[in-house]
Every structure is written in structure tokens, then in C-alpha cells.
Design an enzyme around this catalytic site. Sequence first.
Site, PDB file in Angstrom:
ATOM      1  CB  CYS A  79      -0.965  -0.151   1.179  1.00 58.87           C
ATOM      2  SG  CYS A  79      -2.184   1.192   0.899  1.00 58.87           S
ATOM      3  CG  HIS A 181      -4.680  -2.740   2.654  1.00 60.64           C
ATOM      4  ND1 HIS A 181      -3.580  -2.139   3.510  1.00 60.64           N
ATOM      5  CD2 HIS A 181      -5.255  -1.611   2.311  1.00 60.64           C
ATOM      6  CE1 HIS A 181      -3.477  -1.122   3.623  1.00 60.64           C
ATOM      7  NE2 HIS A 181      -4.195  -0.644   2.621  1.00 60.64           N
ATOM      8  CD  GLU A 183      -2.665  -5.445   4.971  1.00 61.26           C
ATOM      9  OE1 GLU A 183      -2.173  -5.861   3.888  1.00 61.26           O
ATOM     10  OE2 GLU A 183      -2.940  -4.250   5.343  1.00 61.26           O
TER      11      GLU A 183
HETATM   12  N1  LIG Z   1      -4.328   3.547   2.706  1.00 58.60           N
HETATM   13  C1  LIG Z   1      -3.244   4.357   2.443  1.00 58.60           C
HETATM   14  O1  LIG Z   1      -2.399   4.360   3.446  1.00 58.60           O
HETATM   15  C2  LIG Z   1      -3.162   4.860   1.310  1.00 58.60           C
HETATM   16  C3  LIG Z   1      -1.613   5.696   0.787  1.00 58.60           C
HETATM   17  C4  LIG Z   1      -1.974   6.929   0.386  1.00 58.60           C
HETATM   18  N2  LIG Z   1      -1.960   8.086   1.419  1.00 58.60           N
HETATM   19  C5  LIG Z   1      -3.207   7.218  -0.558  1.00 58.60           C
HETATM   20  O2  LIG Z   1      -4.181   7.857  -0.267  1.00 58.60           O
HETATM   21  O3  LIG Z   1      -2.841   6.681  -1.759  1.00 58.60           O
END
Ligand SMILES: NC(=O)CC[C@H](N)C(=O)O
Length: 203
Positions: A79, A181, A183
Site C-alpha cells: 500500500c 492490502h 492482509e
Molecule cells: N491506505 C493508505 O495508506 C493510502 C496511501 C496514500 N495515502 C493514498 O491515499 O494513496
Amino acid sequence: MLTIIDYDAGNTYNVQKAFDFLGVKTELTADPEKILASHGLILPGVGAFAPAMQTLQARGLDSVIKQAVAKGTPLLGICLGMQLLFESSSEYGQHAGLALIPGKVIALPAKKGFKIPQMGWNQHELRQSDSVFAYVAQEYTYFVHSFYAQCPNEYLVSQVEYSAPVPAIVRNKNVYGFQFHPEKSGQVGIKLLRTFVEEVVEA
Ligand SMILES: NC(=O)CC[C@H](N)C(=O)O
């Protein structure tokens, strides 16, 4: 054993539990010697790009990660951890990343019918049929993000369609990234983590 890089990332616990489920031992550490001696590295991450990079830099982990990658240690970014692998991000200003994969991270474009952040399951389209992750074709994984990577096709293993074509799995030699993700992606997510361990780290 896998080494999870400790820079106070928010999804570390869930990532560790996923590897526990696989029966894969992990160690959470910011110790340069342990990171450089590791057989496989995980860079987790949720939240904003800039503070994450600032923490990595404050702990000297940016250079340790680059040293480990340069000597061939496999690294998987998850991510935000994937986004940090690129050259830059425009999230809340322009910030330099680890530059381990050519490309930049930009905001998902606003488009009618596509809420930002992308928050949900999306289906992978395969772009590298010879990848150890090729079985992800047409599978669904879970995404939560408002920014996405733009990188040359040679680094693209799979992508999903949202308000733009979103790289979902990327690779540059021994550096891998999952925008989703694993997970939180059920059996497919667990299988993808297992593949990283068995087909990349232990291969
Ligand atoms: N889930 C996250 O941490 C996303 C990572 C990043 N801040 C985004 O918005 O793409």
C-alpha cells in the site's frame, strides 16, 4: 524469517498476523544490521507519504533499505509501502521517495461514479504472464487509496481499472509492490504473501 521494517507504519500488526497465519516468522525492526542480514524485507504502510518518508529518513532506514536492495535482498512494499518505492509523490506537496522503481505517485483523478479514495475490491488485469504472481489475473483484492503510481509498463505485473489504470502489483528486479492490502484480501491476499515468501524470498 522475514524482516518487517519498523517505522511506526499503521498496518504492521495486521501484516504480521497475516504472516503468522502462513506460519512465516517475522521480526519487526529498525536495526540496520538485522535489515542488511535479512533474507526478505517487508515495507508496510498506511497514511500520508511525507511523514512516512520523514520517519524512514530520521531513522536512516531509507539508505539501509537501498543498501539491502542493492545487494539483492527481496523487498515487498504494501500500500503506502509500495508508493514509497517510487521516485516521488504529489500527496500534500512534492516529496521524494526511495526511487527503487522508476515512476511517480499522483492523485487518483476525480471522475463521475468513482469515489475517492478507492475503497473496496477490484479485479486484477494481468500485464506480465511470466510473473510468479500471474495467477492473480481476474482475481479481486482490497484497495484503500487516493493516490496511485504511474510507471513504465516494464514494471507493471497487474493493474486494476478505477478512475485511472492503477498499478496493483509492480516489480523492478528484487523490488515488489502491492498497492492493495493483502492482509485484508482474504485467501487471495494470503496466497500472494505466500508466493512472495516461497517463490521470491526462498527461491
Ligand atoms: N491506505 C493508505 O495508506 C493510502 C496511501 C496514500 N495515502 C493514498 O491515499 O494513496
